[in-house]
Design an enzyme around this catalytic site. Sequence first.
Site, PDB file in Angstrom:
ATOM      1  N   ARG A 195       2.498 -17.067 -12.634  1.00  0.00           N
ATOM      2  CA  ARG A 195       1.009 -16.873 -12.133  1.00  0.00           C
ATOM      3  C   ARG A 195       0.090 -16.972 -13.432  1.00  0.00           C
ATOM      4  NH1 ARG A 195       0.417 -11.344  -9.493  1.00  0.00           N
ATOM      5  NH2 ARG A 195       1.738 -12.248  -7.668  1.00  0.00           N
TER       6      ARG A 195
ATOM      7  N   ARG B 270      -5.088  -6.671 -14.209  1.00  0.00           N
ATOM      8  CA  ARG B 270      -4.690  -8.033 -13.429  1.00  0.00           C
ATOM      9  C   ARG B 270      -5.937  -9.040 -13.615  1.00  0.00           C
ATOM     10  NH1 ARG B 270      -0.242  -8.177 -10.392  1.00  0.00           N
ATOM     11  NH2 ARG B 270       1.350  -6.553 -11.011  1.00  0.00           N
TER      12      ARG B 270
ATOM     13  N   LYS C 232       0.337  -1.400 -11.632  1.00  0.00           N
ATOM     14  CA  LYS C 232      -0.660  -2.384 -11.843  1.00  0.00           C
ATOM     15  C   LYS C 232      -2.158  -2.069 -11.588  1.00  0.00           C
ATOM     16  CE  LYS C 232       1.175  -4.721  -8.350  1.00  0.00           C
ATOM     17  NZ  LYS C 232       1.497  -5.493  -6.975  1.00  0.00           N
TER      18      LYS C 232
ATOM     19  N   LYS D 283      -6.496  -3.414 -10.733  1.00  0.00           N
ATOM     20  CA  LYS D 283      -7.129  -4.441 -10.271  1.00  0.00           C
ATOM     21  C   LYS D 283      -8.810  -4.354 -10.325  1.00  0.00           C
ATOM     22  CE  LYS D 283      -3.221  -6.396  -7.679  1.00  0.00           C
ATOM     23  NZ  LYS D 283      -2.637  -6.761  -6.559  1.00  0.00           N
TER      24      LYS D 283
ATOM     25  N   CYS E 245       0.184 -14.255   2.909  1.00  0.00           N
ATOM     26  CA  CYS E 245       0.772 -14.346   1.839  1.00  0.00           C
ATOM     27  C   CYS E 245       2.034 -15.410   1.733  1.00  0.00           C
ATOM     28  CB  CYS E 245       1.184 -12.780   1.708  1.00  0.00           C
ATOM     29  SG  CYS E 245       2.730 -12.419   2.337  1.00  0.00           S
TER      30      CYS E 245
ATOM     31  N   CYS F 250       9.506 -14.816  -2.029  1.00  0.00           N
ATOM     32  CA  CYS F 250       9.188 -13.605  -2.259  1.00  0.00           C
ATOM     33  C   CYS F 250      10.270 -12.633  -1.972  1.00  0.00           C
ATOM     34  CB  CYS F 250       7.815 -12.973  -1.363  1.00  0.00           C
ATOM     35  SG  CYS F 250       7.523 -11.423  -1.700  1.00  0.00           S
TER      36      CYS F 250
ATOM     37  N   CYS G  73       5.415  -8.333   4.697  1.00  0.00           N
ATOM     38  CA  CYS G  73       5.809  -7.045   4.557  1.00  0.00           C
ATOM     39  C   CYS G  73       4.477  -6.150   4.361  1.00  0.00           C
ATOM     40  CB  CYS G  73       6.756  -6.830   3.270  1.00  0.00           C
ATOM     41  SG  CYS G  73       5.730  -6.705   1.495  1.00  0.00           S
TER      42      CYS G  73
ATOM     43  N   CYS H  89      -0.392  -8.326   0.242  1.00  0.00           N
ATOM     44  CA  CYS H  89      -0.707  -9.227  -0.678  1.00  0.00           C
ATOM     45  C   CYS H  89      -1.695 -10.272   0.085  1.00  0.00           C
ATOM     46  CB  CYS H  89       0.346 -10.094  -1.153  1.00  0.00           C
ATOM     47  SG  CYS H  89       1.791  -9.133  -1.998  1.00  0.00           S
TER      48      CYS H  89
HETATM   49 FE1  SRM Z   1       1.113  -9.256  -4.146  1.00  0.00          FE
HETATM   50  C1  SRM Z   1       4.279  -7.730  -4.990  1.00  0.00           C
HETATM   51  C2  SRM Z   1       2.266 -12.376  -4.373  1.00  0.00           C
HETATM   52  C3  SRM Z   1      -1.835 -10.318  -4.001  1.00  0.00           C
HETATM   53  C4  SRM Z   1      -0.092  -6.001  -3.275  1.00  0.00           C
HETATM   54  N1  SRM Z   1       2.763 -10.052  -4.529  1.00  0.00           N
HETATM   55  C5  SRM Z   1       4.020  -9.337  -5.124  1.00  0.00           C
HETATM   56  C6  SRM Z   1       5.168 -10.122  -5.508  1.00  0.00           C
HETATM   57  C7  SRM Z   1       5.195 -10.501  -6.895  1.00  0.00           C
HETATM   58  C8  SRM Z   1       6.654  -9.816  -4.968  1.00  0.00           C
HETATM   59  C9  SRM Z   1       7.423  -8.971  -5.664  1.00  0.00           C
HETATM   60  O1  SRM Z   1       6.971  -8.058  -6.231  1.00  0.00           O
HETATM   61  O2  SRM Z   1       8.662  -9.283  -6.089  1.00  0.00           O
HETATM   62  C10 SRM Z   1       4.704 -11.502  -4.442  1.00  0.00           C
HETATM   63  C11 SRM Z   1       5.271 -12.773  -4.934  1.00  0.00           C
HETATM   64  C12 SRM Z   1       5.373 -13.715  -3.895  1.00  0.00           C
HETATM   65  C13 SRM Z   1       5.733 -15.325  -4.392  1.00  0.00           C
HETATM   66  O3  SRM Z   1       6.885 -15.854  -3.946  1.00  0.00           O
HETATM   67  O4  SRM Z   1       4.968 -15.691  -4.933  1.00  0.00           O
HETATM   68  C14 SRM Z   1       3.124 -11.355  -4.463  1.00  0.00           C
HETATM   69  N2  SRM Z   1       0.356 -10.944  -4.367  1.00  0.00           N
HETATM   70  C15 SRM Z   1       1.109 -12.248  -4.134  1.00  0.00           C
HETATM   71  C16 SRM Z   1       0.210 -13.280  -3.985  1.00  0.00           C
HETATM   72  C17 SRM Z   1       0.502 -14.526  -4.390  1.00  0.00           C
HETATM   73  C18 SRM Z   1      -0.148 -13.486  -2.300  1.00  0.00           C
HETATM   74  C19 SRM Z   1      -0.736 -14.711  -1.951  1.00  0.00           C
HETATM   75  O5  SRM Z   1      -0.303 -15.284  -1.207  1.00  0.00           O
HETATM   76  O6  SRM Z   1      -1.745 -15.297  -2.679  1.00  0.00           O
HETATM   77  C20 SRM Z   1      -1.153 -12.713  -4.623  1.00  0.00           C
HETATM   78  C21 SRM Z   1      -1.277 -13.059  -5.958  1.00  0.00           C
HETATM   79  C22 SRM Z   1      -2.570 -12.421  -6.545  1.00  0.00           C
HETATM   80  C23 SRM Z   1      -2.858 -12.741  -7.873  1.00  0.00           C
HETATM   81  O7  SRM Z   1      -3.089 -13.797  -8.131  1.00  0.00           O
HETATM   82  O8  SRM Z   1      -2.891 -11.968  -9.034  1.00  0.00           O
HETATM   83  C24 SRM Z   1      -0.940 -11.308  -4.217  1.00  0.00           C
HETATM   84  N3  SRM Z   1      -0.729  -8.483  -3.839  1.00  0.00           N
HETATM   85  C25 SRM Z   1      -2.028  -9.059  -3.873  1.00  0.00           C
HETATM   86  C26 SRM Z   1      -2.875  -8.268  -3.112  1.00  0.00           C
HETATM   87  C27 SRM Z   1      -4.313  -8.704  -2.753  1.00  0.00           C
HETATM   88  C28 SRM Z   1      -5.291  -8.339  -3.675  1.00  0.00           C
HETATM   89  O9  SRM Z   1      -4.984  -8.106  -4.988  1.00  0.00           O
HETATM   90  O10 SRM Z   1      -6.320  -8.764  -3.465  1.00  0.00           O
HETATM   91  C29 SRM Z   1      -2.274  -6.943  -2.997  1.00  0.00           C
HETATM   92  C30 SRM Z   1      -2.853  -5.732  -2.209  1.00  0.00           C
HETATM   93  C31 SRM Z   1      -3.741  -5.155  -3.153  1.00  0.00           C
HETATM   94  C32 SRM Z   1      -3.455  -3.950  -4.061  1.00  0.00           C
HETATM   95  O11 SRM Z   1      -2.737  -4.540  -5.151  1.00  0.00           O
HETATM   96  O12 SRM Z   1      -2.953  -3.063  -3.740  1.00  0.00           O
HETATM   97  C33 SRM Z   1      -1.032  -7.008  -3.423  1.00  0.00           C
HETATM   98  N4  SRM Z   1       2.019  -7.406  -4.267  1.00  0.00           N
HETATM   99  C34 SRM Z   1       1.377  -5.905  -3.883  1.00  0.00           C
HETATM  100  C35 SRM Z   1       2.186  -5.115  -4.004  1.00  0.00           C
HETATM  101  C36 SRM Z   1       1.879  -3.485  -3.539  1.00  0.00           C
HETATM  102  C37 SRM Z   1       1.321  -2.831  -4.645  1.00  0.00           C
HETATM  103  C38 SRM Z   1       1.332  -1.398  -4.424  1.00  0.00           C
HETATM  104  O13 SRM Z   1       0.236  -0.674  -4.796  1.00  0.00           O
HETATM  105  O14 SRM Z   1       2.277  -0.604  -3.649  1.00  0.00           O
HETATM  106  C39 SRM Z   1       3.505  -5.746  -4.461  1.00  0.00           C
HETATM  107  C40 SRM Z   1       4.889  -4.828  -4.769  1.00  0.00           C
HETATM  108  C41 SRM Z   1       4.817  -3.861  -5.840  1.00  0.00           C
HETATM  109  O15 SRM Z   1       3.889  -4.241  -6.899  1.00  0.00           O
HETATM  110  O16 SRM Z   1       5.557  -3.126  -5.835  1.00  0.00           O
HETATM  111  C42 SRM Z   1       3.176  -6.978  -4.606  1.00  0.00           C
HETATM  112 FE1  SF4 Z   2       5.723 -10.651  -0.549  1.00  0.00          FE
HETATM  113 FE2  SF4 Z   2       5.085  -8.783   1.072  1.00  0.00          FE
HETATM  114 FE3  SF4 Z   2       3.476  -9.521  -0.920  1.00  0.00          FE
HETATM  115 FE4  SF4 Z   2       3.965 -10.982   1.284  1.00  0.00          FE
HETATM  116  S1  SF4 Z   2       3.027  -9.009   1.043  1.00  0.00           S
HETATM  117  S2  SF4 Z   2       3.957 -11.976  -0.917  1.00  0.00           S
HETATM  118  S3  SF4 Z   2       5.962 -10.392   1.776  1.00  0.00           S
HETATM  119  S4  SF4 Z   2       5.364  -8.513  -1.237  1.00  0.00           S
END
Ligand code: SRM
Ligand code: SF4
Length: 566
Positions: free
Chosen positions: A73, A142, A206, A208, A427, A433, A472, A476
């Site tokens: 990323r 981030r 993390k 943001k 997502c 993922c 899930c 995201c």
């Molecule tokens: Fe996310 C984890 C993809 C935005 C909350 N996110 C992941 C992972 C890295 C899975 C992992 O941990 O193994 C995913 C990778 C999937 C893949 O195969 O590419 C993933 N997140 C994404 C993206 C690519 C979704 C998309 O379809 O665009 C977004 C990348 C953003 C970026 O460029 O930085 C993405 N993730 C978000 C957002 C939305 C936002 O930030 O506006 C959230 C919710 C906001 C937040 O952070 O609270 C988000 N991602 C999470 C979480 C839950 C965090 C938590 O507080 O519990 C995880 C899991 C974790 O961190 O343990 C996670």
């Molecule tokens: Fe993966 Fe869940 Fe984030 Fe979708 S919402 S990219 S399934 S961690």
Amino acid sequence: MNDKLSEAEQLKLSSRYLRGAIAEGLADIATGAISEDDNKLLKFHGSYQQDNRDLRDERRHQKLEPLYSFMIRLRLPGGVLSPAQWLGLDQIADDCANGTLRLTTRQTFQFHEVLKKDLTPLMRQVNALKLDTKGACGDVNRNVVTNVNPHLSAAHEAVHQAAHEISNRLNWQSGAYSEIWLGEDCVYQDGKSEEPFYGERYLPRKFKIAIAIPPDNDCDVLANDIGLIAIIEQGELQGFNIAVGGGFGMSYGEPGTYPRLATVAGFVEKERIVDACEAIAAIQRDNGDRSNRLHARFKYTIDDNGLDWFQQQFESYFGAPLQEARAFELTANGDRFGWTEDDTGDWHLTLFIPGGRVVDRESSPLRTGLREIAAIHQGQFRLTCNQNLVIANVTAEQKPQIAALVEKYQLDDGTRGKPLRLNAMACVAFPTCGLAMAEAERYLPEFIEKLEGLVEQAGIPDQLINIRMTGCPNGCGRPYLGEIGLTGKALGKYNLYLGADFSGQRLNRLYLENVDEETILDTLKPMIKQFADEREQDEHFGDFLVRKGIVEAERSPAMMHQPLKK
Ligand code: SRM
Ligand code: SF4
């Protein structure tokens, strides 16, 4: 709060500022993987180890190790890049990844399915484009995201500048990145600090930051640990309202985890906004929970201690109190599609990118079309937080050329006659993922098509509805801000959330738990019909459901887990 450091904290402490044994793991050709610990450290460098989940069973039967690969990323504050950088990234997608570019919900790019042997070449090529991946993942600040339309005014440009400055100030500093990826000499010395701000433990989780420029909220500003709302008076940026404690991650069956919208706490003048963000990140650095990662986000630090506590802390870290928040209004969190002209006579085209995936499909050669545009475009590309793309700063002279390419490659097909899908977002989920429980990006188009049938039957084919789907509950695709939100429970099963507003300021509510497509469509069909018959002028679907009492708006975080219907 338990004082014992979690394993993740101990790993950071012993990592020699994020070096671990990543370099050695990359050099090991006996496996396509790296160790579990190094995978955790690798996140800070902007990469995750994954494996192709479509092929897991087959590989197991063949007694092969999973098909390991890496997701990378980029850090891209404000989502801006040049045509030359676009062309470079496009080339990397072929050289080192799976031939696709993935635009994310935080205004940047991801590469998928990068083999271990290609990881270092990819990092080098990205850095050669004057881009990087540092802090795109991991327990640090981030990618700083913001509104996508800087051309609208000088104040917009100033906000973009602020996004860059905040990102640079809060970027991690250790020599690990340039040593591992760029081949520079090791500068590590026992006892010598390499992280003036973060120290050896970085942040508890993390972190943001987003900046919205009212009335647009295309970045879902309140979903962030720090949400900055630009206050513009007489065309001049004055400063920012600061909202704290947003975040969406939650786990099923863990009532102590919940999505939360950031709370507006006060105002800071523009000259000191970078210092203010640093002060707030430091409050979280020093007070966040380092024993339990499920409770380590800033939202829990805020809820555990209260807003008054935060305001006192802010005054002591920043050296001055927060001023009273100024009035603002946010009206929509979607993108504005099509061509717009700015004051200087330049043009900007926002294109819908299905699932954020820039790929050539038989029906639409999207990637080729964008490559051809990049080859002649003299302005910029801008990524939106809704996974879409702006071809920005097109001169009036060049507009016909770009428009002809858009036509030739049918690049605005998605925006023609199908308004429902414009505000839909999913997502990544399967196959890359590791946390996905259900499909999202690959299933969304099929689901939307069925929903399009329902809005057509109801006689409202032009209605925009905010639809968010994730594989899930992690959030995201920001599903808790969908007027219709779906979060994956198991293959083919989702939790259905309803009733967010259209501007990213009210969360939805869990309506049905663990249901299949048929149940979801059967549930939505009469609601959409009733909406078509009884809505008020300009009323949005989520607001309608709340006004009619079909969904309650008021809720505490714990209520998020209680379905309204069984
Ligand atoms: Fe996310 C984890 C993809 C935005 C909350 N996110 C992941 C992972 C890295 C899975 C992992 O941990 O193994 C995913 C990778 C999937 C893949 O195969 O590419 C993933 N997140 C994404 C993206 C690519 C979704 C998309 O379809 O665009 C977004 C990348 C953003 C970026 O460029 O930085 C993405 N993730 C978000 C957002 C939305 C936002 O930030 O506006 C959230 C919710 C906001 C937040 O952070 O609270 C988000 N991602 C999470 C979480 C839950 C965090 C938590 O507080 O519990 C995880 C899991 C974790 O961190 O343990 C996670
Ligand atoms: Fe993966 Fe869940 Fe984030 Fe979708 S919402 S990219 S399934 S961690």
